[in-house]
Design an enzyme around this catalytic site. Structure first.
Site, PDB file in Angstrom:
ATOM      1  N   GLU A  56       0.833  -1.204   0.000  1.00  0.00           N
ATOM      2  CA  GLU A  56       0.000   0.000   0.000  1.00  0.00           C
ATOM      3  C   GLU A  56       0.871   1.259   0.000  1.00  0.00           C
ATOM      4  O   GLU A  56       0.598   2.244  -0.690  1.00  0.00           O
ATOM      5  CB  GLU A  56      -0.903   0.019   1.237  1.00  0.00           C
ATOM      6  CG  GLU A  56      -1.959  -1.072   1.280  1.00  0.00           C
ATOM      7  CD  GLU A  56      -3.118  -0.790   0.321  1.00  0.00           C
ATOM      8  OE1 GLU A  56      -3.221   0.345  -0.173  1.00  0.00           O
ATOM      9  OE2 GLU A  56      -3.903  -1.726   0.059  1.00  0.00           O
ATOM     10  N   GLU A  60       0.943   4.208  -2.791  1.00  0.00           N
ATOM     11  CA  GLU A  60       0.586   5.593  -2.478  1.00  0.00           C
ATOM     12  C   GLU A  60       1.718   6.566  -2.751  1.00  0.00           C
ATOM     13  O   GLU A  60       1.498   7.701  -3.162  1.00  0.00           O
ATOM     14  CB  GLU A  60       0.186   5.724  -1.008  1.00  0.00           C
ATOM     15  CG  GLU A  60      -1.103   5.025  -0.636  1.00  0.00           C
ATOM     16  CD  GLU A  60      -2.317   5.585  -1.375  1.00  0.00           C
ATOM     17  OE1 GLU A  60      -2.275   6.755  -1.797  1.00  0.00           O
ATOM     18  OE2 GLU A  60      -3.292   4.840  -1.541  1.00  0.00           O
ATOM     19  N   PRO A  77     -17.143  -3.227  15.779  1.00  0.00           N
ATOM     20  CA  PRO A  77     -17.992  -3.822  14.729  1.00  0.00           C
ATOM     21  C   PRO A  77     -18.715  -2.786  13.864  1.00  0.00           C
ATOM     22  O   PRO A  77     -19.161  -3.110  12.773  1.00  0.00           O
ATOM     23  CB  PRO A  77     -18.986  -4.679  15.514  1.00  0.00           C
ATOM     24  CG  PRO A  77     -18.719  -4.496  16.936  1.00  0.00           C
ATOM     25  CD  PRO A  77     -17.493  -3.677  17.123  1.00  0.00           C
ATOM     26  N   GLU A 109      -5.886  13.156  -5.813  1.00  0.00           N
ATOM     27  CA  GLU A 109      -6.763  13.108  -4.651  1.00  0.00           C
ATOM     28  C   GLU A 109      -6.009  12.899  -3.347  1.00  0.00           C
ATOM     29  O   GLU A 109      -6.613  12.673  -2.316  1.00  0.00           O
ATOM     30  CB  GLU A 109      -7.792  11.978  -4.827  1.00  0.00           C
ATOM     31  CG  GLU A 109      -8.608  12.076  -6.092  1.00  0.00           C
ATOM     32  CD  GLU A 109      -9.611  13.222  -6.028  1.00  0.00           C
ATOM     33  OE1 GLU A 109      -9.480  14.069  -5.129  1.00  0.00           O
ATOM     34  OE2 GLU A 109     -10.511  13.267  -6.882  1.00  0.00           O
TER      35      GLU A 109
END
Lengths: 211, 211
Positions: A56, A60, A77, A109
DNA sequence: CCAAAAGTGTTAGGAGTACACCCATGG
DNA sequence: CCATGGGTGTACTCCTAACACTTTTGG
């Protein structure tokens, strides 16, 4: 248990313009469309948590080989309205000379935000950021993570600026330099940075030489 | 992603017979049948990670309201031969006067082991235990977790024994007592423990009284 | 009376903190 | 020449660590 998923989210820090900044991405799809969030994504079937974080991170920032450390796992949860999603949060430090590479698929973004001026965040990401910030500040005191945020060669003034940006307070110059000197992990170079006034000696990070 | 599951494993410590001990359960079913493991289980669909840990803890020991803290998440894709299982590890401390309650469904198959003498463990539980031990030792230095392992009333000698058991080394009595006194979190009682030779004053843990 | 744990102070070294001035350079 | 950040030492406090003897009790 039927629909449980696990994500890895990464709080990516840098120090820029004398401020501690964090990389945030703007969400394009619901939930929280249009809001900023910490970058992350679902883990793949065959990768470890850390491998997912590294992947990741590379997606990025385009950078590999950063400082990366697992932070905490968040599993309320109801933290994701889509269903049961547990996230394993990591934090990473990227050196200021590498962060031109902020590309990635959704470059337009993504953006750096001073930690003192983050917009409202999606999910429980405000909490994750607070957790990362606390960890980073603590680690700064008793480890050498601070050096991860600097280029290979740096001045003591730059190092002090990094510490001040993270801790968000001024430090005493003489005490700071003595403390760093005691660590014996800096090698002074025969190079000076001529950036304005009196030239500043450059140093590089190095394990202490056994005498 | 199809078959991912998440467990919570809990390293439960106590100090007994002057040694730091950990609760292990013997596995009845494959994989690793017959081997010891750290207690744990799958999280339920509607409970948070911490709630799952509290539930497991209660199932194993019959005790609630223990010190409990999240430790680390382990997610190597091959850590469980049955498939993809990520575990969120916690560690807990149980006071020596409460651990008679070691019942639970599989009482006969559970037991306390000195951390210096643990048998080979299933999965990556050796690593989890090492991680918990390291965390506990660190926290002992700058927090008051050590008090969690003692009954409400205790002597300074007993407190020192707990510290020595965790750190696995002898401490200087005078330095230890000065350090504890500086914390100002102990209230001396007008009771003495007559257990052999010279009676020892009992203390209880208490927030410092604001003058 | 003796074994065993309780209880108690001082000293030295290291780390942190507060604090002020001269230096070298580019403009 | 001057504005700017670079570079340096001392004094005080606090915490840590090393270290030995007397006290009280049960048996």
């Amino acid at each position: 248990m039927s629909d449980l998923r696990v994500t890895v989210d990464i709080v990516i820090f840098t120090v820029r313009d004398g401020a501690l900044q964090v990389l945030l991405v703007k969400r394009g799809v619901p939930p929280f469309a249009g809001q900023y969030a910490i970058p992350g994504g679902f883990i793949h079937a065959d990768e470890s948590l850390e491998a997912a974080a590294i992947r990741e991170l590379h997606e990025e920032t385009g950078v590999r080989n950063l400082f990366l450390e697992q932070l905490y796992s968040f599993g309320d949860p109801r933290r994701d309205p889509r269903g049961r999603v547990i996230t394993v949060a990591y934090y990473a430090l990227i050196a200021s000379d590498k962060l031109s590479v902020v590309a990635g698929a959704d470059a337009a973004e993504a953006g750096w935000f001073a930690v003192t001026k983050v917009p409202p965040l999606a999910f429980d990401h405000q909490q994750i950021l607070a957790c990362a910030l606390e960890r980073l500040r603590n680690k700064l005191e008793y480890t050498t993570v601070g050096f991860q945020l600097l280029p290979a060669k740096f001045t003591l003034g730059e190092l002090q600026s990094v510490y001040e940006a993270i801790l968000n307070r001024k430090l005493d110059k003489r005490n700071f330099r003595r403390k760093i000197a005691l660590l014996k992990i800096l090698k002074p170079l025969r190079q000076y940075q001529h950036t304005g006034r009196k030239p500043a000696q450059l140093h590089r990070f190095a394990a202490p030489t056994k005498s």
